[in-house]
Design a protein around this motif. Structure first.
Motif, PDB file in Angstrom:
ATOM      1  N   PHE A 177      12.148  -7.590   0.102  1.00  0.00           N
ATOM      2  CA  PHE A 177      10.830  -6.865   0.162  1.00  0.00           C
ATOM      3  C   PHE A 177       9.837  -7.281   1.358  1.00  0.00           C
ATOM      4  N   GLY A 178       9.841  -8.811   1.130  1.00  0.00           N
ATOM      5  CA  GLY A 178       8.933  -9.472   2.055  1.00  0.00           C
ATOM      6  C   GLY A 178       9.364  -9.266   3.723  1.00  0.00           C
ATOM      7  N   ASN A 179      10.820  -9.344   3.985  1.00  0.00           N
ATOM      8  CA  ASN A 179      11.356  -9.203   5.202  1.00  0.00           C
ATOM      9  C   ASN A 179      11.308  -7.819   5.764  1.00  0.00           C
ATOM     10  N   HIS A 180      11.500  -6.788   4.860  1.00  0.00           N
ATOM     11  CA  HIS A 180      11.607  -5.333   5.378  1.00  0.00           C
ATOM     12  C   HIS A 180      10.573  -4.512   4.924  1.00  0.00           C
ATOM     13  N   GLY A 181       9.816  -4.679   3.914  1.00  0.00           N
ATOM     14  CA  GLY A 181       8.757  -3.974   3.282  1.00  0.00           C
ATOM     15  C   GLY A 181       9.371  -3.080   2.110  1.00  0.00           C
ATOM     16  N   TYR A 182       8.568  -2.539   1.118  1.00  0.00           N
ATOM     17  CA  TYR A 182       9.038  -1.879   0.006  1.00  0.00           C
ATOM     18  C   TYR A 182       9.727  -0.784   0.431  1.00  0.00           C
ATOM     19  N   SER A 183       9.357   0.150   1.093  1.00  0.00           N
ATOM     20  CA  SER A 183       9.969   1.565   1.459  1.00  0.00           C
ATOM     21  C   SER A 183      11.336   1.467   2.298  1.00  0.00           C
TER      22      SER A 183
END
Length: 227
Positions: free
Chosen positions: A36-42
């Motif tokens: 999630f931190g590297n790529h985001g939630y979506s």
């Protein structure tokens, strides 16, 4: 920067994990926090998280309900409720130094526990850049109450019946010294890596922070007394 905001549904994370699956649950949280931190939630899928954790996709449903529940659980693991944090520094019998030391301990608890604070910070930044509603909730539910409690502590030791803008500025400055240890970790690791190498090194830095903060508060108190 305007980012589209879509609030996540609230999920009950009170279900108790089976004792034989606790490690699987922890691995899912660790993998999800990183992804999630590297790529985001979506842009992070549950299959990707499960694969990185070495777990079955169904385990996400069992422990967290769905991806939104897992995302919220990642934040819950690093965000203690405001009353629990405030109690560590806002006590009427505490000296100023005891309050400041308690404030920094709760703020930098992930570093003291030896956790990968960089992953936690990255997740917070992702939430700020691509808000889902959790960051705004964190500000209102935890950050704002803690700030106001710190302002109350400072006002008490400065002899002020009511806080003013000077006290708020002072509170933000005191917090900023500690935030450097989180957001500036890459800089610190490049220049003086030993200062954050171990929880013991972090604890020693916290002692210095308490002293610096106490000096700033005393300087402000001297200014008030002079004029």
């Amino acid at each position: 920067m305007n980012a589209k905001s879509s609030s996540l549904p609230v999920h009950d994370d009170s279900r108790k994990p089976r004792s034989d699956g606790e490690q699987s649950r922890i691995r899912l949280l660790q993998a999800a926090t990183r992804l999630f931190g590297n790529h985001g939630y979506s842009r992070t899928s549950t299959r990707e998280i499960a694969r990185a954790a070495g777990a079955n996709v169904a385990a996400i449903s069992y422990y967290f309900g769905d991806k939104a529940g897992l995302y919220q659980a990642c934040f819950a693991t690093m965000c203690e409720p405001a009353p629990d944090n405030i109690a560590q520094f806002d006590q009427p019998h505490y000296t100023l130094r005891q309050s400041l030391d308690g404030y920094y301990r709760q703020l930098l608890a992930p570093l003291l526990a030896g956790e990968d604070a960089q992953q936690l910070v990255r997740l917070f930044y992702r939430e700020m850049l691509e808000p889902t509603g959790l960051w705004e909730r964190e500000i209102h539910n935890n950050i704002k109450p803690e700030h106001l409690a710190l302002v109350g502590v400072l006002s008490r030791h400065l002899g002020l019946a009511q806080p003013d803008d000077r006290v708020h500025r002072l509170a933000y400055a005191l917090v900023g010294m500690a935030i450097q240890m989180l957001v500036g970790r890459d800089i610190i690791h490049t220049i003086t890596p030993h200062l954050l190498a171990t929880p013991q090194a972090v604890a020693e830095w916290l002692q210095y922070l308490g002293g610096y903060a106490e000096a700033l508060v005393q300087a402000e108190k001297n200014k008030l007394q002079q004029g």
